[in-house]
Design a protein around this motif. Structure first.
Motif, PDB file in Angstrom:
ATOM      1  N   ASP A 307      33.010-105.278  26.477  1.00  0.00           N
ATOM      2  CA  ASP A 307      33.052-104.691  25.129  1.00  0.00           C
ATOM      3  C   ASP A 307      33.416-103.215  25.202  1.00  0.00           C
ATOM      4  OD1 ASP A 307      32.394-107.091  23.999  1.00  0.00           O
ATOM      5  OD2 ASP A 307      30.256-106.666  23.842  1.00  0.00           O
ATOM      6  N   ARG A 308      32.760-102.513  26.159  1.00  0.00           N
ATOM      7  CA  ARG A 308      33.092-101.087  26.302  1.00  0.00           C
ATOM      8  C   ARG A 308      34.542-100.905  26.720  1.00  0.00           C
ATOM      9  NH1 ARG A 308      27.837-100.962  28.686  1.00  0.00           N
ATOM     10  NH2 ARG A 308      28.747-100.965  30.779  1.00  0.00           N
ATOM     11  N   GLN A 309      34.993-101.780  27.624  1.00  0.00           N
ATOM     12  CA  GLN A 309      36.383-101.677  28.064  1.00  0.00           C
ATOM     13  C   GLN A 309      37.345-102.011  26.932  1.00  0.00           C
ATOM     14  OE1 GLN A 309      36.498-104.285  31.460  1.00  0.00           O
ATOM     15  NE2 GLN A 309      35.800-102.687  32.884  1.00  0.00           N
ATOM     16  N   ILE A 310      36.961-103.013  26.103  1.00  0.00           N
ATOM     17  CA  ILE A 310      37.821-103.375  24.974  1.00  0.00           C
ATOM     18  C   ILE A 310      37.888-102.230  23.976  1.00  0.00           C
ATOM     19  CG2 ILE A 310      37.963-104.878  22.954  1.00  0.00           C
ATOM     20  CD1 ILE A 310      36.912-107.145  24.719  1.00  0.00           C
ATOM     21  N   ILE A 311      36.713-101.608  23.710  1.00  0.00           N
ATOM     22  CA  ILE A 311      36.701-100.459  22.793  1.00  0.00           C
ATOM     23  C   ILE A 311      37.559 -99.336  23.350  1.00  0.00           C
ATOM     24  CG2 ILE A 311      35.237 -98.677  21.791  1.00  0.00           C
ATOM     25  CD1 ILE A 311      32.990-100.747  21.656  1.00  0.00           C
ATOM     26  N   ALA A 312      37.376 -99.078  24.666  1.00  0.00           N
ATOM     27  CA  ALA A 312      38.189 -98.024  25.288  1.00  0.00           C
ATOM     28  C   ALA A 312      39.663 -98.404  25.279  1.00  0.00           C
ATOM     29  CB  ALA A 312      37.709 -97.777  26.719  1.00  0.00           C
TER      30      ALA A 312
END
Length: 680
Positions: A307-312
Motif C-alpha cells: 500500500d505504501r509503495q502503491i501510494i508512493a
C-alpha cells in the motif's frame, strides 16, 4: 471310644469266660461306630445337596436374568440341544442345520475351534462368530455371538462326549461399539483433519493428544508424539506461563510470537485455551486451539508495504506525469492514440486528459500534402498503422490550434490485443515548426558562413591588392618627387600621393570600424546639432569626391535650420559611404544627397538618401549588399565592408537601412532613424 474299649479288651482275652461277652461288646461298638459315621456322612451329603440346590437356584436365577443361552453339542449324535434359553427350536437342531446358521465367512474358523476341543487338545475355548437368528427360512438376520465352550467326558475316556457352550448375543453391544467407534472415528477424523491446530491436555498441563496441524506447528518428532512436548508442562511454556493462572483457569485468547528453541520454532500464533468441565463442574481437560498466522502477518505486512509503495508509486506517477506534461508542453508535443474498434483518433494532454478527437475518416484531411504516400496510406488505417511510423510533414491548424499550417513529426507504434489482433496505435505528435524554421535559418546561416568564408578569402586577396595599390603609388611617386623639379609636375605628384594616402586611410578606418563592430564597441552618442548646417558642410567635402565632369553632384537640403538630437558623426560616416559607392558605379548623370523629416511606425524621424544614375543593382543581389565582404564588381576598388558597417550603425541608432534600385538606371540608398527635435 474304640481305643478305650480296645485296651481292657486285650487284658481280658486271656479269660475264657469273658470271650463271648467281649465279642458281643465288640459287635455293639462296631455297629455304634458305623451308625455314627453314617449319620455324619448323611448330614454332610444333605448339607452339600442343600448347597448344590442353592447354587443351582442361583445359577437358574442368573441364567434367567441374563441373555445367555446354554447349548450342548452331542458329539455322538451330531445334534445340538438347547439346555437353557430360546436360541434353538424345541428339540434342538442337527449339526448341518447349525452349520447353515453360522456365517459362511466365519464357519471354517468356528469349526477349527470345535475340532481342537473334540481332539482333546483344548479344554476350554472362547471365540466369536456371526449367527443367523432367523429359523423361519426368510432373509438372514445376522448377529454377533460370543461363544464360551468346555468339553464334557466320561470317566476314564480321553475324547469328549459333548461340548457345553454358553452363547451370548452381543449384536446390540457390537452395534453400539461400532456406532461408538464410527462416532469416535468421525470425531478423530474431524480432530485430526481440522484446519487449525488442536491439542488436549490434562488439568495438570500434560499433553494427551495433538492433531496433524498442531504437530506441524510445534514441529513434533513424529505423528505418534514428541519427546519434548510430552515432557514439557503446559503451564511452564510461554505464553501460558505469563498469561494463565493454573489455580483458576479461564478462557484465554492471545496472539503472540511463540518461541520454542528446542524445536526450532519461532512463529506468530493465534492461540485459544478452553477449559472442559464434566457434569459436576470438575475440570477434566484443557483444549488448545492454535493457528499459525506467520504467513498472514507477513502478507499483512507485505500488504501494508505494498500500500505504501502503491501510494508512493501513484505520487511518483502523478509527479512524472506532471513532468511529462510540462516537457511535452514545453516541446509542443502531444500524445495520440488510434482506436480501430471505436474508429477514432484522440489527442492527449500528458497521457490521460483528452484535448480533442475526431473520426479516422478525417485523419488524412489534416495534412497539407495530399499526394504524400503516407497520407494516401491513411485511407486504409489498419494497413497504415500496423508497423512503427515516422513521418515529417505539414498539417492544417485543426490539430495544432495555430493560425497557420504547422510542421509536425509523427511517431507511433502499433498496439495489439491479447489474441494478437491489431487494435490501434499509440504515439507522439510533435510540432516542429520552430525547428524547421531554425533549420532553414541554420541552412541560410551555413550558406552565409560558407559565403563569408569564401568572401573572406576574396577579401584578403582584395585587401592585399587594395593596400598594395595606394602604397605602390605613394612609394613610387615619393621616389619620383625628389627627381622632378618642375612645380606643376611636383604638385600633381603630391596630389596623387595625397589621394592614395587618403584611400589608404579610409581603408584602414573601415577595418578599424569593423573591428569595433565585432567587439560591440560601436557607441551612439547624441548631441544637439543644426542638422541643416552640418549637412551643408558635409556636402562640400562630398562634392570633392566626384572627379568626373560627366557626373553632377546635387544637394537636397529642404531646411534653412533644423536642430536635432543626433550622433551626426555616425550619420556623416554612413552618408560618406553612400557617396563613395555611388562615385564608383556612376560614370555619368548625377549623384544627389538629401534628407527630409518623416514618420515611420508612428514615430518621428529623419530620412537621409543618396541617389545616383549608375549601373544599378540586380534584384537578386539587393539583400546581399549589406553583408560583409560582398562586392558586386570585383574589379571596382573596395573591401566590401562599407555597407555592412553602415547597417550596423543604423541599427544601433534604432533605424532602418535599405536600397531602391533598377538595374541600368541607378540606385537610391537610404536610411531612417528616429530623432528628437529641439523645441524652441
Amino acid at each position: 471310644m474304640t481305643t478305650l474299649l480296645y485296651i481292657p479288651l486285650l487284658n481280658a482275652i486271656g479269660s475264657p469266660d469273658v470271650f463271648p461277652v467281649l465279642v458281643t461288646l465288640l459287635i455293639i461298638v462296631v455297629f455304634a461306630a458305623v451308625l455314627v459315621s453314617n449319620r455324619i456322612v448323611y448330614r454332610r451329603v444333605r448339607k452339600r445337596m442343600q448347597d448344590a440346590d442353592a447354587t443351582g437356584a442361583l445359577m437358574q436365577q442368573a441364567l434367567k436374568d441374563s441373555t445367555n443361552n446354554v447349548v450342548r453339542f452331542d458329539l455322538r449324535e451330531s445334534h445340538v440341544y438347547q439346555l437353557y434359553g430360546k436360541l434353538f427350536p424345541e428339540g434342538g437342531v442337527s449339526k448341518e442345520e447349525w452349520k447353515r446358521h453360522v456365517h459362511p465367512d466365519d464357519l471354517e474358523t468356528t469349526l477349527r475351534h470345535f475340532r481342537e476341543m473334540m481332539a482333546g487338545n483344548v479344554e476350554r475355548d472362547e471365540f466369536f462368530y456371526r449367527w443367523n437368528f432367523d429359523f423361519s427360512g426368510g432373509s438372514p438376520r445376522w448377529g454377533y455371538m460370543h461363544n464360551v465352550s468346555v468339553v464334557e467326558r466320561l470317566p476314564g475316556v480321553r475324547r469328549p462326549t459333548s461340548i457345553i457352550s454358553t452363547l451370548r448375543d452381543e449384536t446390540e453391544m457390537r452395534r453400539q461399539e461400532q456406532e461408538e467407534s464410527e462416532l469416535t472415528g468421525k470425531y478423530k477424523l474431524i480432530f485430526e483433519n481440522s484446519i487449525i491446530g488442536q491439542s488436549f491436555y490434562t488439568p495438570d498441563g500434560w499433553l494427551l493428544d495433538a492433531n496433524k496441524i498442531m504437530r506441524e506447528i510445534c514441529h513434533f518428532d513424529s505423528d505418534d508424539g514428541d519427546a519434548f512436548f510430552s515432557q514439557a508442562n503446559l503451564f511452564e511454556m510461554s505464553p501460558f506461563r505469563e498469561c494463565v493462572d493454573r489455580t483458576n483457569i479461564e478462557e484465554l485468547w492471545i496472539c503472540a510470537e511463540s518461541v520454542v528453541p528446542e524445536r526450532k520454532m519461532r512463529d506468530f500464533l493465534e492461540i485459544r485455551l478452553h477449559p472442559i468441565y464434566d457434569d459436576q463442574g470438575k475440570l477434566i481437560y484443557l483444549a488448545i486451539a492454535a493457528r499459525n498466522i506467520s504467513e498472514e502477518r507477513d502478507m499483512y505486512l507485505q500488504a501494508r508495504l505494498n500500500d505504501r509503495q502503491i501510494i508512493a508509486a501513484n505520487a511518483q506517477i502523478q509527479r512524472l506525469e506532471q513532468e511529462l506534461r510540462y516537457m511535452m508542453e514545453s516541446c509542443d508535443m502531444q500524445s495520440w492514440r488510434i482506436s480501430l474498434q471505436r474508429n477514432i483518433i484522440e489527442f492527449y494532454q500528458g497521457l490521460s486528459v483528452i484535448t480533442h478527437s475526431f473520426p479516422l475518416e478525417q485523419l488524412s484531411q489534416i495534412f497539407v500534402n495530399q499526394d504524400d504516400g503516407f497520407v494516401r496510406d491513411l485511407e486504409h488505417p489498419s494497413a497504415a498503422i500496423d508497423h512503427p511510423l515516422f513521418y515529417i510533414g505539414q498539417v492544417h491548424p485543426m490539430v495544432s490550434g495555430k493560425a497557420e499550417a504547422q510542421w509536425v513529426q509523427i511517431n507511433s507504434i502499433p498496439e495489439y490485443d491479447e489474441h494478437g489482433r491489431l487494435k490501434g496505435s499509440f504515439g507522439v505528435w510533435r510540432n516542429i515548426t520552430g525547428m524547421m524554421r531554425k533549420q532553414e535559418q541554420l541552412k541560410r546561416e551555413t550558406e552565409r558562413a560558407n559565403d563569408s568564408g569564401r568572401l573572406k578569402s576574396v577579401f584578403l586577396a582584395n585587401m592585399t591588392h587594395e593596400i598594395r595599390t595606394p602604397l605602390n603609388a605613394i612609394v613610387g611617386f615619393s621616389d619620383l618627387l625628389q627627381m622632378i623639379e618642375a612645380p606643376e609636375e611636383r604638385r600633381e605628384m603630391i596630389r596623387v600621393i595625397h589621394n592614395n594616402c587618403d584611400m589608404l586611410l579610409r581603408l584602414i578606418n573601415d577595418m578599424l570600424v569593423l573591428s569595433n563592430v565585432d567587439s560591440n564597441a560601436v557607441q551612439i552618442v547624441t548631441r544637439e546639432v543644426d542638422f541643416a548646417r552640418e549637412f551643408d558642410n558635409s556636402c562640400v567635402s562630398l562634392a570633392k569626391r566626384i572627379e568626373s565632369p560627366a557626373v553632377e553632384f546635387r544637394k537636397d537640403n529642404p531646411y534653412a535650420s533644423l536642430r536635432l538630437h543626433v550622433d551626426y558623426g555616425r550619420i556623416q560616416q554612413v552618408l560618406t559611404n553612400f557617396v563613395t559607392n555611388a562615385v564608383k558605379y556612376t560614370q555619368q548623370g548625377h549623384i544627389t544627397v538629401g534628407y527630409r523629416m518623416e514618420e515611420c511606425n508612428a514615430r518621428q524621424g529623419i530620412r537621409v538618401y543618396c541617389e545616383d544614375t549608375g549601373t544599378g543593382i540586380p534584384a537578386d543581389q539587393r539583400e546581399r549588399i549589406f553583408e560583409r565582404f560582398v562586392k558586386l564588381n570585383d574589379y571596382v576598388q573596395g573591401t566590401g565592408l562599407g555597407l555592412s558597417i553602415c547597417k550596423i550603425i543604423i541599427e544601433k541608432c534604432g533605424g532602418v537601412i535599405s536600397v531602391d534600385s533598377e538595374e541600368g538606371k541607378g540606385s537610391t540608398f537610404w536610411f531612417w532613424i528616429p530623432v528628437q527635435p529641439v523645441e524652441g
